[in-house]
Design an enzyme around this catalytic site. Structure first.
Site, mmCIF file in Angstrom:
data_model
loop_
_atom_site.group_PDB
_atom_site.id
_atom_site.type_symbol
_atom_site.label_atom_id
_atom_site.label_comp_id
_atom_site.label_asym_id
_atom_site.label_seq_id
_atom_site.Cartn_x
_atom_site.Cartn_y
_atom_site.Cartn_z
ATOM 1 N N ILE A 155 -41.366 -87.160 -46.398
ATOM 2 C CA ILE A 155 -40.034 -87.757 -46.284
ATOM 3 C C ILE A 155 -39.376 -87.330 -44.964
ATOM 4 O O ILE A 155 -38.739 -88.147 -44.284
ATOM 5 C CB ILE A 155 -39.176 -87.340 -47.504
ATOM 6 C CG1 ILE A 155 -39.766 -87.949 -48.794
ATOM 7 C CG2 ILE A 155 -37.726 -87.771 -47.321
ATOM 8 C CD1 ILE A 155 -39.127 -87.454 -50.093
ATOM 9 N N ASP A 176 -39.866 -77.392 -38.368
ATOM 10 C CA ASP A 176 -40.776 -77.066 -39.485
ATOM 11 C C ASP A 176 -41.343 -75.672 -39.270
ATOM 12 O O ASP A 176 -41.105 -75.053 -38.220
ATOM 13 C CB ASP A 176 -41.886 -78.122 -39.628
ATOM 14 C CG ASP A 176 -42.245 -78.370 -41.097
ATOM 15 O OD1 ASP A 176 -42.544 -77.379 -41.796
ATOM 16 O OD2 ASP A 176 -42.208 -79.535 -41.546
ATOM 17 N N GLY A 203 -38.192 -78.645 -48.253
ATOM 18 C CA GLY A 203 -38.139 -78.252 -49.667
ATOM 19 C C GLY A 203 -39.519 -77.849 -50.139
ATOM 20 O O GLY A 203 -40.534 -78.232 -49.537
ATOM 21 N N TYR A 216 -36.883 -74.894 -59.291
ATOM 22 C CA TYR A 216 -36.618 -76.060 -58.431
ATOM 23 C C TYR A 216 -35.370 -76.817 -58.902
ATOM 24 O O TYR A 216 -34.504 -77.173 -58.106
ATOM 25 C CB TYR A 216 -37.858 -76.957 -58.474
ATOM 26 C CG TYR A 216 -37.837 -78.187 -57.580
ATOM 27 C CD1 TYR A 216 -37.943 -78.064 -56.199
ATOM 28 C CD2 TYR A 216 -37.762 -79.472 -58.135
ATOM 29 C CE1 TYR A 216 -37.960 -79.196 -55.395
ATOM 30 C CE2 TYR A 216 -37.781 -80.597 -57.334
ATOM 31 C CZ TYR A 216 -37.880 -80.459 -55.958
ATOM 32 O OH TYR A 216 -37.907 -81.585 -55.160
HETATM 33 P P1 NAD Z 1 -43.422 -82.213 -48.394
HETATM 34 O O1 NAD Z 1 -43.966 -81.007 -49.084
HETATM 35 O O2 NAD Z 1 -44.363 -83.299 -48.037
HETATM 36 O O3 NAD Z 1 -42.608 -81.771 -47.080
HETATM 37 C C1 NAD Z 1 -41.719 -80.698 -47.066
HETATM 38 C C2 NAD Z 1 -41.629 -80.154 -45.658
HETATM 39 O O4 NAD Z 1 -40.771 -79.014 -45.669
HETATM 40 C C3 NAD Z 1 -42.988 -79.700 -45.132
HETATM 41 O O5 NAD Z 1 -43.196 -80.209 -43.845
HETATM 42 C C4 NAD Z 1 -42.856 -78.192 -45.135
HETATM 43 O O6 NAD Z 1 -43.654 -77.549 -44.156
HETATM 44 C C5 NAD Z 1 -41.366 -78.006 -44.879
HETATM 45 N N1 NAD Z 1 -40.926 -76.671 -45.269
HETATM 46 C C6 NAD Z 1 -41.218 -76.027 -46.422
HETATM 47 N N2 NAD Z 1 -40.699 -74.761 -46.384
HETATM 48 C C7 NAD Z 1 -40.057 -74.634 -45.206
HETATM 49 C C8 NAD Z 1 -39.355 -73.569 -44.594
HETATM 50 N N3 NAD Z 1 -39.206 -72.388 -45.186
HETATM 51 N N4 NAD Z 1 -38.846 -73.764 -43.347
HETATM 52 C C9 NAD Z 1 -38.994 -74.961 -42.733
HETATM 53 N N5 NAD Z 1 -39.664 -76.004 -43.253
HETATM 54 C C10 NAD Z 1 -40.206 -75.834 -44.482
HETATM 55 O O7 NAD Z 1 -42.236 -82.745 -49.334
HETATM 56 P P2 NAD Z 1 -41.593 -84.193 -49.452
HETATM 57 O O8 NAD Z 1 -42.176 -84.848 -50.638
HETATM 58 O O9 NAD Z 1 -41.607 -84.905 -48.154
HETATM 59 O O10 NAD Z 1 -40.096 -83.761 -49.846
HETATM 60 C C11 NAD Z 1 -39.028 -83.685 -48.908
HETATM 61 C C12 NAD Z 1 -37.769 -83.291 -49.647
HETATM 62 O O11 NAD Z 1 -37.521 -84.222 -50.711
HETATM 63 C C13 NAD Z 1 -37.837 -81.913 -50.314
HETATM 64 O O12 NAD Z 1 -36.570 -81.308 -50.255
HETATM 65 C C14 NAD Z 1 -38.187 -82.252 -51.751
HETATM 66 O O13 NAD Z 1 -37.802 -81.244 -52.641
HETATM 67 C C15 NAD Z 1 -37.406 -83.527 -51.942
HETATM 68 N N6 NAD Z 1 -37.901 -84.396 -53.030
HETATM 69 C C16 NAD Z 1 -39.118 -85.005 -52.960
HETATM 70 C C17 NAD Z 1 -39.531 -85.824 -53.995
HETATM 71 C C18 NAD Z 1 -40.838 -86.567 -53.972
HETATM 72 O O14 NAD Z 1 -41.113 -87.333 -54.908
HETATM 73 N N7 NAD Z 1 -41.671 -86.421 -52.963
HETATM 74 C C19 NAD Z 1 -38.703 -86.006 -55.110
HETATM 75 C C20 NAD Z 1 -37.484 -85.361 -55.154
HETATM 76 C C21 NAD Z 1 -37.079 -84.559 -54.097
#
Ligand code: NAD
Length: 468
Positions: free
Chosen positions: A241, A260, A312, A375
């Site tokens: 995302i 990141d 996240g 979470y």
């Molecule tokens: P993802 O795991 O693909 O990407 C998350 C990114 O955050 C990664 O690039 C990771 O390296 C980075 N990250 C993690 N810890 C970090 C830190 N300490 N410092 C800096 N960067 C850090 O996740 P996604 O699916 O793209 O989700 C993005 C956001 O959307 C998150 O907040 C997630 O909780 C939220 N979300 C996602 C979904 C879904 O269905 N994918 C649903 C609800 C919420």
């Protein structure tokens, strides 16, 4: 991730098989193809309850669109409301209706008592079956918190139940239904939200309610590059995302700082190079992170306009089996880091006038989820943070959150197949969303024209059956 079922069910054989077995038959969602694409085309029907206050604004917004406008004849408050509505063709709702509508737009701001709710039935009953695929229902109401008396507040609150149920009825067509709750006098702030909710940009947003306040003066925006001249920080931008948000904000004209963790710098650099942005290696949970980010912004730019807290993590375990570092890390990344970063940016006055802060919550933060106490706690906290901060924002800065549902990313690809398949189908559109759906909603929050949109939590979840 590709959704094989969605593709299969949209073949002639698959469609017949799904119908005979009573299986969900999701319609592929239309998404934006070109930035200069009109926000709505086709036949659009406008209606209003007597005394509607938004209809003139709706007329001028829709009058500038590529749509063919119709208005429900006999709707008293449409008369003299705007040139566009007057030019619209009157449509008799009692007779046969030939059109397939791309949108039904209803101004319900004039509804003052439960009896007045009949206007919804009169407008939507003869027209809802005439909605095309990927069509839109948009209702404009008055924020119940601003209503003068209980009957008016009850009737305006009732719109929420109406829109959420209508969304469930039209979802099988890939269509959506949403509600904008205006504060009195906020008509001028409707523009960016009406455009967003009627366009393909909101393909995966349904059953949502947005509060729109009077805000400050609305600047004219460049429709193709509304974020030109803006500097954005996107955390967790190397993939999923976050990468989509970075690309979308850059598409809309912003210069993006992608952030990141150090181990994924190669991937992050690829994302930021492709959009002429800057990459910043930083673990947001480090105590030094707020200062490092602020120093980076001060060194390369004069300030920041858009802060998108996307990074996240999940660390799932039932609570009794959860190691303490799973708890601590999840709260730190998803919640605490956002607060300290914002505090530093604001303290050093790096967040510019009319800035935007957008946080990412989750439907797990609204409904809770098995094995995700950590979470869900963090993502609920994000909602509390946004709602509390929104009351204290100054200089035209807004803060809002997106709560994604099931989005097709690495995070959801890693789920066991049964949970993944259930997550995908348990929503009104019977499919998962794409990262771009979250990114488009963030771009709407970030628009300079969205300055009346503050303190909202909008779900990008295809109207998931879980939670409110
Ligand atoms: P993802 O795991 O693909 O990407 C998350 C990114 O955050 C990664 O690039 C990771 O390296 C980075 N990250 C993690 N810890 C970090 C830190 N300490 N410092 C800096 N960067 C850090 O996740 P996604 O699916 O793209 O989700 C993005 C956001 O959307 C998150 O907040 C997630 O909780 C939220 N979300 C996602 C979904 C879904 O269905 N994918 C649903 C609800 C919420």
């Amino acid at each position: 991730m590709s959704d094989l079922y969605l593709r299969l069910v949209n073949t002639p054989v698959g469609k017949t098989a799904a119908q005979s077995l009573g299986l969900p038959a999701p319609v592929p969602l239309k998404r934006l193809k070109r930035v200069d694409q009109p926000f709505i085309e086709g036949d659009v029907l406008i209606g209003a309850a007597a005394g509607g206050k938004a209809v003139a604004a709706l007329g001028s917004i829709l009058g500038a669109s590529a749509a063919t406008l119709h208005h429900a004849s006999g709707t008293e408050s449409l008369k003299d409301s705007s040139k566009a509505v007057n030019k619209a063709k009157p449509l008799e709702l009692t007779g046969d209706i030939d059109q397939k509508f791309s949108a039904l737009v209803f101004d319900a701001t004039g509804i003052k008592s439960p009896d007045d709710l009949r206007a919804l039935y009169d407008f939507f009953h003869p027209t809802i079956k005439k909605l095309g695929t990927n069509a839109r229902i948009l209702v404009i109401g008055q924020d119940p918190q601003t209503c003068r008396n209980a009957p008016q507040a009850a009737a305006q609150q009732a719109l929420e139940g109406f829109v959420r149920s209508a969304g469930k009825e039209v979802g099988k067509k890939g269509a959506t239904a949403n509600l904008l709750w205006m504060a009195p006098g906020a008509e001028k702030q409707l523009d960016s939200s009406v455009r967003f909710f009627l366009s393909t940009r909101s393909a995966y947003v349904s059953g949502q309610v947005v509060r729109i306040s009077k805000g400050t003066a609305t600047p004219a925006t460049n429709p193709v590059a509304p974020l030109a001249g803006k500097v954005a920080l996107v955390t967790g931008a190397s993939r999923g995302i976050g990468a989509s948000i970075a690309r979308t904000l850059a598409r809309d004209g912003a210069t993006v700082i992608g952030l990141d963790i150090p181990p994924v710098m190669e991937e992050l650099q690829k994302v930021t190079d492709a959009i002429q942005g800057k990459a910043l290696a930083c673990d947001i949970t480090d105590t030094a992170a707020p200062k490092l980010i602020a120093d980076f912004v001060a060194e390369h730019f004069e300030g920041l306009d858009l802060v998108i807290h996307n990074a996240g993590i999940t660390r799932d375990k039932t609570l009794g089996n959860m190691p303490e570092h799973f708890w601590d890390m999840t709260i730190a990344v998803n919640l605490s880091a956002e607060e300290v970063i914002d505090e530093e940016l604001m303290h050093r006055e790096l967040l510019r006038e009319n800035g935007r802060i957008v946080c990412i919550s989750s439907i797990s933060g609204i409904a809770g989820n098995f094995g995700q106490t950590n979470y869900s706690t963090a993502k609920s906290g994000v909602i509390g943070y946004v709602e509390a901060m929104a009351k204290h924002m100054k200089n035209g800065v807004t803060i809002n959150a997106i709560a994604p549902g099931f989005i097709e990313t690495q995070m959801t690809a890693d789920m066991p197949i049964t949970i993944r398949e259930a997550g995908r189908r348990m929503n009104s559109l019977s499919q998962g969303g794409q990262p771009i759906d979250v990114a488009e909603a963030i771009a709407w929050y970030c628009s300079p024209a969205s300055n009346g949109v503050n303190g909202n939590i909008v779900r990008v979840c295809g109207q998931s059956l879980i939670g409110k």
